[in-house]
Design a protein around this motif. Structure first.
Motif, PDB file in Angstrom:
ATOM      1  N   LEU A   1      10.829 113.615  63.962  1.00 48.83           N
ATOM      2  CA  LEU A   1      11.389 115.226  64.339  1.00 48.83           C
ATOM      3  C   LEU A   1      11.522 115.638  63.016  1.00 48.83           C
ATOM      4  CD1 LEU A   1      12.426 117.160  66.213  1.00 48.83           C
ATOM      5  CD2 LEU A   1      14.744 116.106  65.906  1.00 48.83           C
ATOM      6  N   SER A  48      23.611 109.424  74.306  1.00 49.21           N
ATOM      7  CA  SER A  48      23.122 110.533  73.982  1.00 49.21           C
ATOM      8  C   SER A  48      23.863 111.516  74.292  1.00 49.21           C
ATOM      9  CB  SER A  48      21.783 110.556  74.809  1.00 49.21           C
ATOM     10  OG  SER A  48      21.011 111.852  74.663  1.00 49.21           O
ATOM     11  N   GLU A  94      20.498 117.709  70.268  1.00 46.87           N
ATOM     12  CA  GLU A  94      20.839 116.324  71.314  1.00 46.87           C
ATOM     13  C   GLU A  94      20.797 115.259  70.211  1.00 46.87           C
ATOM     14  OE1 GLU A  94      19.083 114.320  75.084  1.00 46.87           O
ATOM     15  OE2 GLU A  94      17.616 114.236  73.413  1.00 46.87           O
ATOM     16  N   GLN A  96      21.523 111.150  69.378  1.00 50.50           N
ATOM     17  CA  GLN A  96      21.577 110.086  69.831  1.00 50.50           C
ATOM     18  C   GLN A  96      22.427 108.797  68.887  1.00 50.50           C
ATOM     19  OE1 GLN A  96      17.888 108.552  72.073  1.00 50.50           O
ATOM     20  NE2 GLN A  96      18.284 106.697  71.020  1.00 50.50           N
ATOM     21  N   TRP A 107      24.433 108.885  63.821  1.00 52.16           N
ATOM     22  CA  TRP A 107      23.756 109.604  64.788  1.00 52.16           C
ATOM     23  C   TRP A 107      22.388 109.942  64.390  1.00 52.16           C
ATOM     24  CZ3 TRP A 107      25.754 110.291  69.450  1.00 52.16           C
ATOM     25  CH2 TRP A 107      27.201 109.831  69.747  1.00 52.16           C
ATOM     26  N   THR A 108      21.657 110.159  65.286  1.00 50.14           N
ATOM     27  CA  THR A 108      20.273 110.899  65.109  1.00 50.14           C
ATOM     28  C   THR A 108      20.008 112.098  66.003  1.00 50.14           C
ATOM     29  OG1 THR A 108      19.320 108.471  64.419  1.00 50.14           O
ATOM     30  CG2 THR A 108      17.619 110.275  64.944  1.00 50.14           C
ATOM     31  N   THR A 110      17.775 114.263  68.037  1.00 48.69           N
ATOM     32  CA  THR A 110      16.357 113.860  68.972  1.00 48.69           C
ATOM     33  C   THR A 110      15.888 114.925  69.302  1.00 48.69           C
ATOM     34  OG1 THR A 110      17.810 113.206  70.636  1.00 48.69           O
ATOM     35  CG2 THR A 110      17.146 111.580  69.406  1.00 48.69           C
ATOM     36  N   ARG A 111      16.723 116.024  69.445  1.00 46.16           N
ATOM     37  CA  ARG A 111      16.016 117.395  70.119  1.00 46.16           C
ATOM     38  C   ARG A 111      16.651 118.582  69.377  1.00 46.16           C
ATOM     39  NH1 ARG A 111      17.129 118.554  76.101  1.00 46.16           N
ATOM     40  NH2 ARG A 111      17.175 120.739  76.126  1.00 46.16           N
TER      41      ARG A 111
END
Length: 119
Positions: A1, A48, A94, A96, A107-108, A110-111
């Motif tokens: 990303l 998530s 978002e 995750q 935390w990552t 993702t969107r």
């Protein structure tokens, strides 16, 4: 990303880059949109969270580039009688995180969606 985002941002005009950034005091409202808990095939536990942010920006954006979004212009007085016009934009992120025992609590993202700025 991150690689995709960096590639996309390098080609954006400077006013769009400015509209993508928001200081914490420019964020007017946040709300979680969706929270999910799921397990992978190995029994690892993940959470998530979809967050929506509404923030003000004084970046100059053409109205026609924002088709399909709701843009509000807000006139704010700066205390010296001057009026500054800002737009209220939305951003959706978002996040995750893995909640398996012994895994670091990182935390990552993702969107990412930003009022059609990254389309």
């Amino acid at each position: 990303l991150i690689v995709k985002l960096e590639e996309k941002c390098t080609s954006l005009p400077s006013n769009y880059k400015k509209a993508l950034s928001a200081d914490p005091d420019e964020i007017m409202y946040t709300t979680p949109g969706d929270v999910g808990i799921f397990y992978d095939d190995n029994g690892r536990k993940f959470v998530s969270i979809l967050m929506r942010f509404w923030y003000l920006t004084n970046a100059r954006l053409p109205d026609d580039s924002m088709e399909g979004t709701r843009i509000f212009k807000v006139a704010l007085e700066d205390g010296e009688g001057e009026t500054e016009t800002k737009r209220l934009l939305t951003a959706i992120y978002e996040f995750q995180r893995e909640f398996t025992k012994g895994v670091p609590p990182d935390w990552t993202i993702t969107r990412i969606e930003h009022s059609k700025l990254l389309d």
